[in-house]
Design an enzyme around this catalytic site. Structure first.
Site, mmCIF file in Angstrom:
data_model
loop_
_atom_site.group_PDB
_atom_site.id
_atom_site.type_symbol
_atom_site.label_atom_id
_atom_site.label_comp_id
_atom_site.label_asym_id
_atom_site.label_seq_id
_atom_site.Cartn_x
_atom_site.Cartn_y
_atom_site.Cartn_z
ATOM 1 N N ASP A 86 0.838 -1.203 0.000
ATOM 2 C CA ASP A 86 0.000 0.000 0.000
ATOM 3 C C ASP A 86 0.869 1.247 0.000
ATOM 4 O OD1 ASP A 86 -2.063 -1.685 0.081
ATOM 5 O OD2 ASP A 86 -2.805 -1.125 2.083
ATOM 6 N N TYR A 108 2.166 1.947 -3.388
ATOM 7 C CA TYR A 108 1.075 2.452 -4.223
ATOM 8 C C TYR A 108 0.807 3.929 -3.898
ATOM 9 C CZ TYR A 108 -3.656 2.846 -6.195
ATOM 10 O OH TYR A 108 -4.759 3.256 -6.904
ATOM 11 N N CYS A 130 -37.648 -4.003 34.987
ATOM 12 C CA CYS A 130 -36.898 -3.426 33.874
ATOM 13 C C CYS A 130 -35.399 -3.631 34.114
ATOM 14 C CB CYS A 130 -37.206 -1.934 33.742
ATOM 15 S SG CYS A 130 -36.163 -1.120 32.514
ATOM 16 N N LEU A 163 -34.314 -12.175 -14.433
ATOM 17 C CA LEU A 163 -34.082 -13.608 -14.653
ATOM 18 C C LEU A 163 -35.232 -14.406 -14.053
ATOM 19 C CD1 LEU A 163 -30.317 -13.919 -13.640
ATOM 20 C CD2 LEU A 163 -31.239 -14.266 -15.928
ATOM 21 N N CYS A 223 -33.864 0.185 34.704
ATOM 22 C CA CYS A 223 -34.162 1.065 35.837
ATOM 23 C C CYS A 223 -34.792 0.335 37.019
ATOM 24 C CB CYS A 223 -35.079 2.200 35.385
ATOM 25 S SG CYS A 223 -36.733 1.623 34.944
ATOM 26 N N LYS A 275 -31.707 -20.442 -7.385
ATOM 27 C CA LYS A 275 -31.608 -19.705 -6.118
ATOM 28 C C LYS A 275 -31.301 -20.647 -4.960
ATOM 29 C CE LYS A 275 -32.781 -15.738 -5.685
ATOM 30 N NZ LYS A 275 -33.836 -14.829 -6.055
ATOM 31 N N LYS A 312 -24.432 -15.833 -8.843
ATOM 32 C CA LYS A 312 -25.425 -14.756 -8.871
ATOM 33 C C LYS A 312 -25.079 -13.798 -7.730
ATOM 34 C CE LYS A 312 -30.275 -13.785 -9.471
ATOM 35 N NZ LYS A 312 -30.423 -12.718 -8.508
ATOM 36 N N GLU A 351 -22.418 -18.961 -13.709
ATOM 37 C CA GLU A 351 -21.799 -17.820 -13.026
ATOM 38 C C GLU A 351 -22.423 -17.693 -11.646
ATOM 39 O OE1 GLU A 351 -22.823 -14.534 -15.488
ATOM 40 O OE2 GLU A 351 -21.824 -15.380 -17.240
ATOM 41 N N TYR A 405 -20.814 -9.312 -16.199
ATOM 42 C CA TYR A 405 -21.299 -10.623 -16.642
ATOM 43 C C TYR A 405 -21.915 -10.613 -18.036
ATOM 44 C CZ TYR A 405 -25.474 -8.609 -14.453
ATOM 45 O OH TYR A 405 -26.490 -7.778 -14.078
ATOM 46 N N CYS A 462 -36.314 6.110 33.074
ATOM 47 C CA CYS A 462 -35.583 4.889 32.703
ATOM 48 C C CYS A 462 -34.455 5.255 31.734
ATOM 49 C CB CYS A 462 -36.540 3.900 32.057
ATOM 50 S SG CYS A 462 -35.712 2.485 31.337
ATOM 51 N N LYS A 510 -26.426 -19.952 -18.035
ATOM 52 C CA LYS A 510 -26.701 -19.321 -19.329
ATOM 53 C C LYS A 510 -26.368 -20.283 -20.463
ATOM 54 C CE LYS A 510 -25.607 -14.803 -17.406
ATOM 55 N NZ LYS A 510 -24.704 -13.676 -17.317
ATOM 56 N N CYS A 549 -42.012 -1.045 30.277
ATOM 57 C CA CYS A 549 -41.451 -0.372 31.452
ATOM 58 C C CYS A 549 -42.219 0.943 31.590
ATOM 59 C CB CYS A 549 -39.958 -0.111 31.249
ATOM 60 S SG CYS A 549 -39.304 1.082 32.432
ATOM 61 N N ASP A 564 -25.347 -10.842 -5.281
ATOM 62 C CA ASP A 564 -26.477 -10.133 -4.677
ATOM 63 C C ASP A 564 -26.094 -8.664 -4.501
ATOM 64 O OD1 ASP A 564 -28.936 -9.776 -3.674
ATOM 65 O OD2 ASP A 564 -28.576 -10.782 -1.764
HETATM 66 S S1 IVH Z 1 -27.479 -12.001 -16.237
HETATM 67 C C1 IVH Z 1 -30.401 -11.202 -19.350
HETATM 68 N N1 IVH Z 1 -25.622 -12.758 -14.539
HETATM 69 O O1 IVH Z 1 -29.607 -10.862 -11.105
HETATM 70 C C2 IVH Z 1 -29.583 -11.646 -18.220
HETATM 71 N N2 IVH Z 1 -27.398 -11.417 -13.731
HETATM 72 O O2 IVH Z 1 -32.421 -11.573 -10.942
HETATM 73 C C3 IVH Z 1 -29.724 -10.747 -17.082
HETATM 74 N N3 IVH Z 1 -27.241 -10.855 -11.369
HETATM 75 O O3 IVH Z 1 -30.847 -8.025 -12.749
HETATM 76 C C4 IVH Z 1 -28.758 -10.804 -16.033
HETATM 77 N N4 IVH Z 1 -25.356 -11.908 -10.971
HETATM 78 O O4 IVH Z 1 -28.687 -7.793 -11.441
HETATM 79 C C5 IVH Z 1 -26.768 -12.073 -14.714
HETATM 80 N N5 IVH Z 1 -23.909 -13.477 -13.138
HETATM 81 C C6 IVH Z 1 -25.034 -12.788 -13.318
HETATM 82 C C7 IVH Z 1 -25.663 -12.097 -12.267
HETATM 83 C C8 IVH Z 1 -26.854 -11.429 -12.522
HETATM 84 C C9 IVH Z 1 -26.321 -11.167 -10.447
HETATM 85 C C10 IVH Z 1 -28.456 -10.058 -11.115
HETATM 86 C C11 IVH Z 1 -28.720 -8.994 -12.127
HETATM 87 C C12 IVH Z 1 -30.129 -9.207 -12.604
HETATM 88 C C13 IVH Z 1 -30.682 -10.053 -11.501
HETATM 89 C C14 IVH Z 1 -31.828 -10.896 -11.994
#
Ligand code: IVH
Length: 684
Positions: free
Chosen positions: A49, A52, A422, A99, A425, A328, A130, A128, A240, A446, A304, A440, A132
């Protein structure tokens, strides 16, 4: 001639110095970009660091000496740069779709079969994680970052160019030759979990509201008006896909990812090419088990179809592509030991039981406490001290206890009984007939109630006093300088100077924050007064109907109960509050301290783009918070009211609008969306 001759060499050397500086600046920028890439994208730093920082310092110094040589994509310009209009609507070149979800192996396998049936071919897949976080679209023109936008409603997003520029994983320039004129990359901005936990700790210290999960924290950080705040939140990005590209053809999604990786955009290494659905299953199963091996929140796996030709054949429904699916993960549950059951007295006197747990990782964050709601809930679940319990976290700040694991119950455990006094108090608790909560009754004396009230008074939902954190509030109470929020306005710098760790800066920060809270909207003061059942929504309804504290204090029970949106229980609680002598004294104290106790005079008619308009907001907005939207409407000369009537000029409907939307439709009141509101706000 002579003079010219003598000046020549000096002029030349100034030019040379400038040329040398330019070369060194280019070199430094490339070096810094390279180390940013190694650190923020590949997670493989090669310098310390300190080294940098040294490079950055050298570049900054050169730029200060030659300000005309500062380029907008210089690493020093991540905060600042050329301003774009924050949150202005941005139309996506291709819609940002959502999705479809699968919650079981069966659903995943049914999707795989459907893909095969619809195309008549064998598909390859890319898996990939997902992420959050928050979906964004980044536009690069000839390799230069020019725009960043949120997803918005999928068609229109919001401009967050400056905020996204502060994310170090986002290259200001792409790597490579023959870069496309326009490339729009899609990805997910997220806040790593350790940074999320640190941010919440900091917010808690400052007495601010916590973020429920890393996703909300990322969204909140992206939506800052001041990019410097976004820059202080260590956001990251995984790309992505591509929303739009000129002059490039790809045959496979895996090629797209490889191309983006070559451009030095951040591509998640935990991505896999799969040939069969079995392999896809394995990938999903493995990541469901190992979801905590990465330091960011993931809620599933996105599968995909790899071949772009097949993707095109499959197409999309209005909402989601048929060629992709989100598998999910189920909400997370963990078992741990419930060491103790304790109770806490809140600002309204309500006493809430909670479990002290052996710390455990659930839903990606460390959990040490869980709520047990009330006496009846504990009895129903029969949770006991010493039990092994199942903890579930579905995104909320304080997780829930599903119940004890009876097979692991030790012989000596005893059912838990609610304390009679409580914990703060010592007052004898009461549980009014027909109610679930113990209370309380020692309001005003309190310590726990007083502290919680003070923190609440200063919170962003109420009077918004940023530097009044929990520690400070506790000190003020302990020293007897403050016994209710009215006393805050009498604090003096000399007093504060005797508090541990209070220097000049923190004293002036706190005093300024308190002073500027004198002029908050009436509804904020109402929330801060701690009247039972009066949160921001009810407070706004009340402030609409009664434009001053005096008017509210003078209202009869009936006057209150006949206001639309105020039920009899709320009316009674407000009435009783204003008919308690202690509270009347507080109102007098606040007035005496110069706190505004009435609605601000409405903007003059005829000024601002929404002059004289009455507006109702319903549902969740994405570019603006509720507060920001209200302030913007008011600034534009309009008025925000809480209920729809024939006098309403238009209703702004956000996500999941409530019954106000139906009411507007039935009355024929105009309904617009958030982007249309943003446009109207800007109209001159
Ligand atoms: S592809 C047409 N890839 O999930 C394809 N989405 O529930 C659209 N997300 O709005 C998205 N990781 O914000 C894709 N590896 C990933 C993702 C991803 C997270 C989110 C994205 C999307 C939401 C849909």
């Amino acid at each position: 001639m002579e003079a010219a001759d003598t000046h020549q060499p000096r002029k030349k050397s100034a030019e040379r110095r400038r040329a040398d500086a330019r070369l060194r600046m280019d070199e430094l920028r490339d070096l810094i970009r390279h180390h940013d890439y190694l650190y923020y994208v590949l997670d493989r730093p090669e310098i310390s660091d300190a080294q940098y920082d040294k490079l950055m310092r050298e570049l900054r110094e050169l730029e200060e000496g030659f300000p005309e040589l500062v380029t907008p994509d210089s690493p020093t310009q991540r905060v600042g740069g050329v301003p774009t209009q924050l949150f202005a609507p941005v139309r996506h070149r291709a819609p940002m779709l959502s999705l479809d979800n699968a919650f079981s192996w069966d659903e995943l396998s049914a999707w795989g079969k459907r893909v095969e049936k619809l195309t008549g071919q064998r598909a390859d897949f890319v898996c990939e994680l997902k992420i959050d976080g928050v979906a964004v679209a980044l536009t690069y023109e000839k390799g230069r970052y020019v725009r960043g936008a949120t997803r918005g409603d999928g068609t229109l997003g919001e401009d967050v160019t400056a905020n996204i520029r502060t994310i170090r994983a986002v290259p200001a320039r792409l790597k490579g030759k023959n870069l496309p004129d326009t490339l729009e990359v899609r990805g997910e901005v997220y806040l790593p979990i350790p940074q999320f936990e640190r941010l919440n700790e900091k917010l808690a210290e400052q007495g601010q509201r916590l973020f429920a999960n890393p996703r909300n924290a990322a969204a909140g950080s992206l939506r800052q008006k001041d990019p410097a705040i976004t820059a202080s939140r260590p956001l990251r990005l995984w790309c992505y896909g591509v929303g739009y590209v000129e002059g490039q053809r790809f045959r496979r999604h895996s090629e797209v990812l490889e191309y983006l990786r070559q451009c030095e955009l951040p591509i998640n290494p935990a991505t896999g090419a799969m040939q069969t659905l079995e392999e896809v299953f394995d990938f999903c199963r493995r990541w469901q088990e190992e979801r905590h091996q990465v330091d960011y929140a993931i809620d599933g796996v996105v599968v995909k179809v790899d071949q772009i030709a097949l993707q095109e054949e499959l197409g999309a429904t209005g909402r989601a592509p048929r060629w992709a699916l989100a598998f999910k993960f189920p909400p997370e549950e963990r078992t741990t030991i419930c060491r103790k059951i304790e109770v806490h007295t809140g600002r309204t006197g309500k006493v809430t039981p909670f479990a002290v747990l052996d710390p455990v990782q659930v839903g990606g964050v460390t959990v040490g406490y869980a709520t047990l709601h009330n006496e009846d809930e504990i009895r129903r679940r029969d949770v006991r001290e010493g039990d092994t319990v199942i903890v579930r976290r579905a995104g909320e700040v304080i997780p829930d206890i599903v119940g004890p694991v009876l097979s692991r119950r030790k012989a000596r455990t005893r059912p838990w009984h609610f304390p009679r006094h409580c914990p703060s108090c010592g007052a004898t608790l009461v549980r009014p007939e027909g109610q679930a909560d113990w209370r309380c009754p020692n309001r005003g004396k309190c310590v726990s109630q007083g502290l919680e009230w003070l923190i609440h008074f200063g919170s962003t939902d109420a009077m918004d006093i940023p530097h009044l954190g929990e520690k400070t509030a506790a000190e003020l109470l302990e020293r007897g300088w403050v016994s209710d929020p009215g006393d805050l306005y009498q604090l003096a710098a000399e007093q504060l100077a005797t508090l541990p760790g209070f220097g000049e800066k923190s004293i002036s920060n706190l005093l300024e924050a308190i002073a500027s809270s004198r002029d908050r909207e009436l509804w904020r003061l109402l929330v801060g007064l701690n009247i039972r059942h009066v949160g921001p929504h009810v407070a706004k309804v009340l402030a609409d109907a009664f434009p001053s504290l005096d008017a509210l204090a003078a209202a009869k029970l009936d006057d209150l109960a006949t206001v639309q949106g105020i039920g009899s229980e709320i009316a009674r609680s407000v009435y009783e509050w204003f008919h308690t002598s202690e509270n009347r004294r507080l109102v007098a104290k606040l007035k005496h301290a110069g706190v505004r106790v009435e609605e601000r005079a409405r903007p003059r008619r005829g000024t601002g783009p929404l002059a004289g308009k009455t507006v109702v907001l319903t549902g969740g907005l994405s570019a603006l918070s509720r507060d920001e939207a209200e302030r913007a409407v008011e600034k534009a000369g309009g008025r925000v009211t809480t209920s729809v009537s024939s006098r309403t000029d238009f209703v702004v409907a956000g996500e999941n609008p409530g019954t106000k939307l139906d009411k507007a439709r039935s009355l024929g009141v105009e309904v617009i969306n958030e982007s249309q509101l943003l446009k109207r706000l800007r109209r001159r």
